[in-house]
Design a protein around this motif. Sequence first.
Motif, mmCIF file in Angstrom:
data_model
loop_
_atom_site.group_PDB
_atom_site.id
_atom_site.type_symbol
_atom_site.label_atom_id
_atom_site.label_comp_id
_atom_site.label_asym_id
_atom_site.label_seq_id
_atom_site.Cartn_x
_atom_site.Cartn_y
_atom_site.Cartn_z
ATOM 1 N N ASN A 105 0.728 -1.376 0.058
ATOM 2 C CA ASN A 105 -0.152 0.128 -0.137
ATOM 3 C C ASN A 105 0.970 1.232 -0.017
ATOM 4 N N ILE A 106 2.336 1.101 -0.225
ATOM 5 C CA ILE A 106 3.114 2.231 -0.392
ATOM 6 C C ILE A 106 3.702 2.355 -1.581
ATOM 7 N N TRP A 107 3.682 3.500 -2.341
ATOM 8 C CA TRP A 107 4.179 3.758 -3.656
ATOM 9 C C TRP A 107 5.369 4.921 -3.683
ATOM 10 N N LEU A 108 6.362 4.590 -4.327
ATOM 11 C CA LEU A 108 7.402 5.568 -4.406
ATOM 12 C C LEU A 108 7.944 5.748 -5.842
ATOM 13 N N SER A 109 8.556 6.954 -5.949
ATOM 14 C CA SER A 109 8.962 7.303 -7.649
ATOM 15 C C SER A 109 10.328 7.522 -7.458
ATOM 16 N N ALA A 119 10.426 -1.398 -4.032
ATOM 17 C CA ALA A 119 11.060 -0.168 -3.937
ATOM 18 C C ALA A 119 12.181 -0.405 -2.589
ATOM 19 N N LYS A 120 11.812 -1.034 -1.663
ATOM 20 C CA LYS A 120 12.643 -1.302 -0.509
ATOM 21 C C LYS A 120 14.088 -1.861 -0.764
ATOM 22 N N SER A 121 14.083 -2.641 -1.859
ATOM 23 C CA SER A 121 15.276 -3.304 -2.130
ATOM 24 C C SER A 121 15.999 -2.561 -3.245
ATOM 25 N N LEU A 122 15.638 -1.224 -3.712
ATOM 26 C CA LEU A 122 16.294 -0.641 -4.958
ATOM 27 C C LEU A 122 17.142 0.472 -3.888
ATOM 28 N N ILE A 123 18.530 0.208 -3.759
ATOM 29 C CA ILE A 123 19.253 0.818 -2.958
ATOM 30 C C ILE A 123 20.001 1.770 -4.132
ATOM 31 N N CYS A 143 20.103 4.525 -15.340
ATOM 32 C CA CYS A 143 19.063 4.189 -14.238
ATOM 33 C C CYS A 143 18.984 2.954 -13.863
ATOM 34 N N ARG A 144 20.072 2.120 -13.921
ATOM 35 C CA ARG A 144 19.952 0.626 -13.521
ATOM 36 C C ARG A 144 20.305 0.419 -12.141
ATOM 37 N N ILE A 145 19.536 -0.187 -11.297
ATOM 38 C CA ILE A 145 19.844 -0.574 -9.760
ATOM 39 C C ILE A 145 19.669 -1.970 -9.924
ATOM 40 N N ASN A 146 20.721 -2.585 -9.420
ATOM 41 C CA ASN A 146 20.641 -3.827 -9.546
ATOM 42 C C ASN A 146 20.527 -4.348 -11.049
ATOM 43 N N GLU A 147 19.543 -5.169 -11.019
ATOM 44 C CA GLU A 147 18.951 -5.481 -12.550
ATOM 45 C C GLU A 147 17.787 -4.908 -12.825
ATOM 46 N N THR A 148 17.426 -3.985 -12.219
ATOM 47 C CA THR A 148 16.294 -3.180 -12.420
ATOM 48 C C THR A 148 16.425 -1.897 -13.441
ATOM 49 N N TYR A 149 15.927 -1.852 -14.573
ATOM 50 C CA TYR A 149 15.942 -0.499 -15.248
ATOM 51 C C TYR A 149 14.886 0.350 -14.881
ATOM 52 N N VAL A 150 14.954 1.410 -14.118
ATOM 53 C CA VAL A 150 14.024 2.513 -13.740
ATOM 54 C C VAL A 150 13.115 2.892 -14.715
ATOM 55 N N CYS A 151 13.606 3.282 -15.814
ATOM 56 C CA CYS A 151 12.844 3.552 -16.943
ATOM 57 C C CYS A 151 11.849 2.820 -17.396
ATOM 58 N N LEU A 152 12.138 1.628 -17.459
ATOM 59 C CA LEU A 152 11.168 0.561 -18.179
ATOM 60 C C LEU A 152 10.420 -0.086 -16.867
ATOM 61 N N LYS A 153 10.769 -0.358 -15.817
ATOM 62 C CA LYS A 153 10.034 -0.986 -14.703
ATOM 63 C C LYS A 153 9.232 0.023 -13.737
ATOM 64 N N GLY A 154 9.957 1.147 -13.688
ATOM 65 C CA GLY A 154 9.374 2.308 -12.993
ATOM 66 C C GLY A 154 8.701 3.304 -13.927
ATOM 67 N N PRO A 155 8.901 4.794 -13.633
ATOM 68 C CA PRO A 155 9.621 5.305 -12.244
ATOM 69 C C PRO A 155 9.024 5.017 -10.960
ATOM 70 N N ILE A 156 7.527 4.538 -11.192
ATOM 71 C CA ILE A 156 6.647 4.183 -9.924
ATOM 72 C C ILE A 156 6.887 2.781 -9.501
ATOM 73 N N PHE A 157 7.048 2.691 -8.172
ATOM 74 C CA PHE A 157 7.349 1.164 -7.637
ATOM 75 C C PHE A 157 6.647 0.951 -6.386
ATOM 76 N N ASN A 158 6.058 -0.138 -6.118
ATOM 77 C CA ASN A 158 5.607 -0.447 -4.664
ATOM 78 C C ASN A 158 6.559 -0.640 -3.768
#
Length: 271
Positions: free
Chosen positions: A228-232, A266-270, A247-262
């Motif tokens: 129920n928490i959402w971050l950009s 999000a808590k694992s995207l350092i 924009c890659r964080i670990n294996e996540t490309y923010v521009c493709l999978k985000g920028p909005i994350f549950n």
Amino acid sequence: MNNNVLPQYYELIEIIEQTPIEYIFQIRYDKIDEINYGQFLQVSVPKVGEAPISVSDFNKEEGYIELLIRKVGKVTDAIFALTPGDKIGLRGPYGNGFPFDKYKGKDLIIIAGGSGVAPVRSMIQEVYKNMSSVKNIELLLGFKDRESILFEDDIKKWKKQMNVVVTLDKGEETDCNYIGLVTQHLDKLTNLHNRSQKDNLNIVIVGPPAMMKFTALEVKKYEIQDENIWLSFERNMSCAVGKCGHCRINETYVCLKGPIFNYEKAKSLID
């Protein structure tokens, strides 16, 4: 065949100063139906470069969008040199926006810091025009100081129908604002304290990475579920199509999978 990295050029209608370094650029646009709250466009000036900018508002009836742009470098310097009537390059919209359908009929809290108010502004405007779309909405907006407040006319309007808490990092407390970080004023959001409605409460947090991190941690103390928490996450985006890796964080490309994350993700995207 469409080229997803080729900008199209649109007319700049109006430029509205918000602060000495942050202006609203109003642009004629023909793809408004494709925009979702929280998405961004790649804004470009020929022979200078481009930058990702969130859509801060859009008007379907009159056919224009608004972008809040901060003057911080070569590209934005060139954008600030433009005048109404000039053409500006746009491509997009890109990214996944806020899942507004999930918020409908439920309580919604939006916590935004500084220019982080821009990505949520269009969603707030939608709720303002149709207050029955959500059960209840509260806003907690933080700025550096009095001179840094953005969308002041909108905030005055929103306050007529919503609980809007404005905080300043420094300055003097007035009838219009409190002093301190947003994390120090969560107690002023009544829906955070309603334990019986926690499952029907969604919280959106947008701002600098440190602000989002610590605000989310404080919100968790109120027993809000991760889903129920959402971050950009907008920082470091560049190409918008997952090719450059900025924009890659670990294996996540923010521009493709985000920028909005549950927050579950999000808590694992350092960053």
